[in-house]
Design a protein around this motif. Structure first.
Motif, PDB file in Angstrom:
ATOM      1  N   GLN A   1       0.822  -1.210   0.000  1.00  0.00           N
ATOM      2  CA  GLN A   1       0.000   0.000   0.000  1.00  0.00           C
ATOM      3  C   GLN A   1       0.850   1.251   0.000  1.00  0.00           C
TER       4      GLN A   1
ATOM      5  N   TYR B   1      -0.790   5.834   3.137  1.00  0.00           N
ATOM      6  CA  TYR B   1      -1.950   5.702   4.020  1.00  0.00           C
ATOM      7  C   TYR B   1      -1.768   6.578   5.269  1.00  0.00           C
TER       8      TYR B   1
ATOM      9  N   ALA C   1      -8.687   5.726  -4.915  1.00  0.00           N
ATOM     10  CA  ALA C   1      -7.567   5.049  -4.244  1.00  0.00           C
ATOM     11  C   ALA C   1      -6.251   5.749  -4.573  1.00  0.00           C
ATOM     12  N   ARG C   2      -5.440   5.989  -3.530  1.00  0.00           N
ATOM     13  CA  ARG C   2      -4.109   6.562  -3.769  1.00  0.00           C
ATOM     14  C   ARG C   2      -3.141   5.395  -4.038  1.00  0.00           C
ATOM     15  N   ASP C   3      -3.298   4.809  -5.230  1.00  0.00           N
ATOM     16  CA  ASP C   3      -2.459   3.668  -5.592  1.00  0.00           C
ATOM     17  C   ASP C   3      -1.475   4.077  -6.694  1.00  0.00           C
ATOM     18  N   SER C   4      -0.777   3.084  -7.251  1.00  0.00           N
ATOM     19  CA  SER C   4       0.249   3.394  -8.263  1.00  0.00           C
ATOM     20  C   SER C   4      -0.350   4.157  -9.440  1.00  0.00           C
TER      21      SER C   4
ATOM     22  N   ASP D   1      -6.533   5.312   2.726  1.00  0.00           N
ATOM     23  CA  ASP D   1      -5.637   5.463   1.566  1.00  0.00           C
ATOM     24  C   ASP D   1      -6.410   5.845   0.298  1.00  0.00           C
ATOM     25  N   HIS D   2      -7.529   6.547   0.507  1.00  0.00           N
ATOM     26  CA  HIS D   2      -8.286   7.087  -0.623  1.00  0.00           C
ATOM     27  C   HIS D   2      -8.374   8.606  -0.468  1.00  0.00           C
TER      28      HIS D   2
ATOM     29  N   ASN E   1     -11.139   2.045   3.820  1.00  0.00           N
ATOM     30  CA  ASN E   1     -10.541   2.606   2.601  1.00  0.00           C
ATOM     31  C   ASN E   1     -10.228   4.094   2.732  1.00  0.00           C
TER      32      ASN E   1
END
Ligand SMILES: Cc1cc2nc3c(=O)[nH]c(=O)nc-3n(C[C@H](O)[C@H](O)[C@H](O)COP(=O)(O)OP(=O)(O)OC[C@H]3O[C@@H](n4cnc5c(N)ncnc54)[C@H](O)[C@@H]3O)c2cc1C
Length: 278
Positions: free
Chosen positions: A38, A41, A68-71, A61-62, A58
């Motif tokens: 992750q 977060y 979503a704060r993803d790649s 880390d959203h 969620n």
């Protein structure tokens, strides 16, 4: 040619650095290597998930809009190449490269500038039965989910928190608000021992006691009682406190192995030494 900045660690320090750097330099190539699953977060809110005030895990880390704060988010929105599941195993400062392992394959990545945002790991108590089921840390997202799951699935009525620092105290309040019988064990003689002197801590103690939390100050944890591999209590130098769930919140240690192996200086507190610019 654009500079390549490699950042090791993708939670608060790493991702904040990446985003700020992008705002200051639109051309830099920014690559984040995070060994966990992750990115970015917000751990500060974790206790409020346990108390029930935060309903949706969620949200840690959203974005507030629910993205979503993803790649993919960091690539599209911030122009940052943030990779999860990439464990950096070595830094070669002379060659200006890092070595990392992704999906079992070893890879090498050159850098112009390297940032270490490798954070810390919770301290475990080196005591008998410390790995029994029901004994947890409270640092990573998966720790929080494991605690929540056990509270829901097992018949937990009594919780012991070991450590009366910020995380221990916040979590104790959260557990209390969830309707549990909560005891705090602290080996020093006061609450928030790193923060408060005795006089201030005594004022706090009065309030905390009135709130219904059980305090065991000046009491050292020496082990855990266990039945069929599951914790049943915390053993201190003064007795046994029954508990079906225990959280060990006795602090964290900085992850300095990489820095040390790369020949960087470690300061007197055991953290990476910094100069007047940080
Ligand atoms: C319950 C709780 C409440 C908190 N409340 C507050 C608060 O109210 N206020 C406050 O200021 N702080 C609070 N904190 C602390 C705050 O969350 C941390 O200080 C913050 O997470 C530190 O961020 P970091 O990025 O420096 O380190 P970390 O969060 O430790 O992240 C470092 C990352 O680096 C990665 N990493 C390490 N080594 C490698 C490697 N070799 N290769 C690849 N990746 C690597 C790790 O996997 C990790 O994901 C709280 C923390 C918790 C758990």
């Amino acid at each position: 040619m654009a500079k390549r900045v490699v950042i090791i660690g993708g939670v608060a320090t790493g991702m904040k650095t990446a985003s700020r750097l992008r705002r200051r330099d639109k051309d830099a190539e920014i690559i984040v290597l995070e060994r966990g699953p992750q990115l970015s977060y917000g751990a500060c809110g974790f206790p409020y998930f346990i108390s029930g005030e935060v309903k949706n895990f969620n949200s840690f880390d959203h974005t507030p809009q629910g993205v979503a704060r993803d790649s993919e988010f960091f690539r599209k929105v911030k122009g940052v190449d943030a990779r999860v599941g990439c464990n950096v195993t070595a830094i070669d400062r002379a060659a200006k490269t890092v070595t990392y392992v992704e999906n079992g394959a070893e890879k090498t990545l050159p850098y112009d500038v390297l940032v270490l945002g490798t954070g810390s790991t919770p301290v475990k108590l080196p005591l008998p039965n410390a790995d029994a089921e029901g004994i947890h840390s409270f640092w990573f997202p998966w720790d929080v989910l494991a605690v929540d799951k056990e509270l829901k699935e097992r018949k937990v009525t009594d919780v012991v928190i070991i450590g009366a620092g910020f995380i221990g105290m916040e979590l104790a309040e959260a557990m209390k608000n969830r309707g549990l019988n909560v005891s705090i064990v602290e080996m020093q003689d006061r609450l928030l021992p790193q923060m408060l002197d005795k006089e201030m801590a005594d004022l706090l103690k009065r309030n905390i006691k009135n709130s219904g939390l059980n305090l065991h100050l000046g009491e050292k944890t020496v082990g855990f009682t266990v039945e069929n591999g599951v914790v049943t209590g915390v053993e201190t130098d003064k007795g046994i406190i029954p508990a079906q769930l225990v959280v060990v919140a006795v602090g964290v240690r900085p992850n300095v192995e990489l820095a040390k192996a790369a020949g960087l200086e470690i300061g007197p507190t055991g953290c990476i030494a910094v100069n007047e610019y940080l």
